[in-house]
Design a protein around this motif. Structure first.
Motif, short mmCIF file in Angstrom:
data_model
loop_
_atom_site.label_atom_id
_atom_site.label_comp_id
_atom_site.label_asym_id
_atom_site.label_seq_id
_atom_site.Cartn_x
_atom_site.Cartn_y
_atom_site.Cartn_z
N PRO A 18 37.73 42.41 56.25
CA PRO A 18 36.44 42.14 55.60
C PRO A 18 35.38 43.19 55.88
O PRO A 18 34.34 43.22 55.20
CB PRO A 18 36.04 40.77 56.18
N ARG A 19 35.62 44.06 56.87
CA ARG A 19 34.67 45.14 57.15
C ARG A 19 34.77 46.27 56.13
O ARG A 19 33.95 47.18 56.12
CB ARG A 19 34.90 45.70 58.55
N LEU A 20 35.77 46.22 55.26
CA LEU A 20 35.97 47.26 54.25
C LEU A 20 35.55 46.75 52.88
O LEU A 20 35.84 45.62 52.51
CB LEU A 20 37.44 47.69 54.21
N HIS A 21 34.86 47.60 52.14
CA HIS A 21 34.46 47.28 50.78
C HIS A 21 35.57 47.73 49.83
O HIS A 21 35.85 48.92 49.72
CB HIS A 21 33.15 47.99 50.42
N ARG A 88 5.25 44.74 54.56
CA ARG A 88 5.96 45.12 53.35
C ARG A 88 7.05 46.15 53.61
O ARG A 88 7.71 46.59 52.68
CB ARG A 88 4.96 45.67 52.33
N GLU A 89 7.22 46.54 54.86
CA GLU A 89 8.25 47.54 55.20
C GLU A 89 9.63 46.93 54.99
O GLU A 89 9.96 45.89 55.56
CB GLU A 89 8.08 47.98 56.65
N ARG A 90 10.44 47.58 54.18
CA ARG A 90 11.76 47.06 53.83
C ARG A 90 12.85 47.91 54.46
O ARG A 90 12.92 49.11 54.22
CB ARG A 90 11.93 47.03 52.31
N TRP A 91 13.68 47.27 55.26
CA TRP A 91 14.79 47.96 55.91
C TRP A 91 16.10 47.61 55.21
O TRP A 91 16.28 46.50 54.73
CB TRP A 91 14.87 47.57 57.38
N TRP A 92 17.00 48.58 55.20
CA TRP A 92 18.31 48.42 54.56
C TRP A 92 19.41 48.63 55.57
O TRP A 92 19.26 49.40 56.52
CB TRP A 92 18.47 49.42 53.42
N LYS A 93 20.54 47.98 55.35
CA LYS A 93 21.71 48.20 56.17
C LYS A 93 22.96 48.16 55.30
O LYS A 93 22.97 47.53 54.23
CB LYS A 93 21.82 47.15 57.28
N ALA A 94 24.02 48.83 55.74
CA ALA A 94 25.29 48.81 55.03
C ALA A 94 25.95 47.45 55.23
O ALA A 94 25.91 46.88 56.32
CB ALA A 94 26.20 49.93 55.54
N VAL A 95 26.56 46.95 54.19
CA VAL A 95 27.24 45.65 54.28
C VAL A 95 28.59 45.80 54.96
O VAL A 95 29.03 44.91 55.69
CB VAL A 95 27.41 45.03 52.88
N HIS A 96 29.26 46.92 54.74
CA HIS A 96 30.61 47.14 55.26
C HIS A 96 30.66 48.42 56.11
O HIS A 96 29.78 49.28 56.00
CB HIS A 96 31.62 47.25 54.11
#
Length: 206
Positions: A18-21, A88-96
């Motif tokens: 599941p760690r792989l997209h 309002r600061e928006r942070w992003w992260k990788a799902v996989h």
């Protein structure tokens, strides 16, 4: 952590991990842009970031990184990181942790020319990234210790194989590399992230 409790280490990847997209023809369209691939790679390697932080890292405008991050999110590659940021600061992260494409002919021989074009964009960007990473190492290897410089390898091999044996070779190399995953804990002393590139392709003999 108590001394008698072993530190949990990541387990090697499997094809159904599941760690792989798992990219299909739909999500491929969301990835097929050079900046999106670079954004995804940066989030996977360096961790969560804002659009402006990624813009500084990649030499892009924050407007461009913000737009392409939203596109990656629409296709399930990245997501909001609500544990970070204020106001309002928006942070992003990788799902996989990684991406898997499966059988190449599913894309290269697809009846839709947009799919064939999209996989071409992705493959060429991956090749460009490999070249950039190698050139960066060559330009900075003097900054590393002699211990690390001894590990460097830049080899190529010519073998006469059948398609079946070429596939077997690739699978065995993947298996070998995967067997080293998780053997060194995060931030272990004297450790570093090591990049290993694999290129296997036929060449004409005349």
């Amino acid at each position: 952590m108590p001394a008698n409790v072993p530190e949990e280490r990541p387990t090697p990847y499997t094809s159904d991990d599941p760690r792989l997209h798992h990219v299909d023809t739909r999500t491929l369209r969301g990835l097929a842009h050079p900046l999106r691939i670079r954004l995804l790679n940066a989030l996977r390697e360096f961790g969560p970031a804002t659009a402006s932080g990624l813009a500084d890292r990649l030499g892009e405008s924050s407007g461009a990184t913000s737009y392409h991050l939203r596109q990656l999110a629409a296709y399930g590659f990245v997501e909001d990181d609500p544990e970070r940021g204020k106001g309002r600061e928006r942070w992003w992260k990788a799902v996989h942790s990684g991406t898997i494409f499966g059988r190449s002919e599913n894309f290269l021989q697809h009846p839709d020319p947009e799919v064939r074009g999209a996989i071409g964009v992705v493959l060429h960007e991956v090749a460009t990234t490999h070249t950039q990473e190698l050139n960066t190492w060559l330009g900075t290897m003097g900054d590393w210790s002699e211990e690390w410089r001894r590990t460097f390898d830049l080899s190529d091999f010519k073998l006469r194989l059948t398609p079946e044996l070429a596939l077997e070779l690739t699978e065995k190399i993947h298996e070998l590399v995967n067997s080293y995953r998780g053997r060194v804990p995060e931030d272990a002393e004297r450790s570093a992230v090591v990049r290993t590139h694999l290129h296997v392709f036929p060449r004409p003999t005349d």
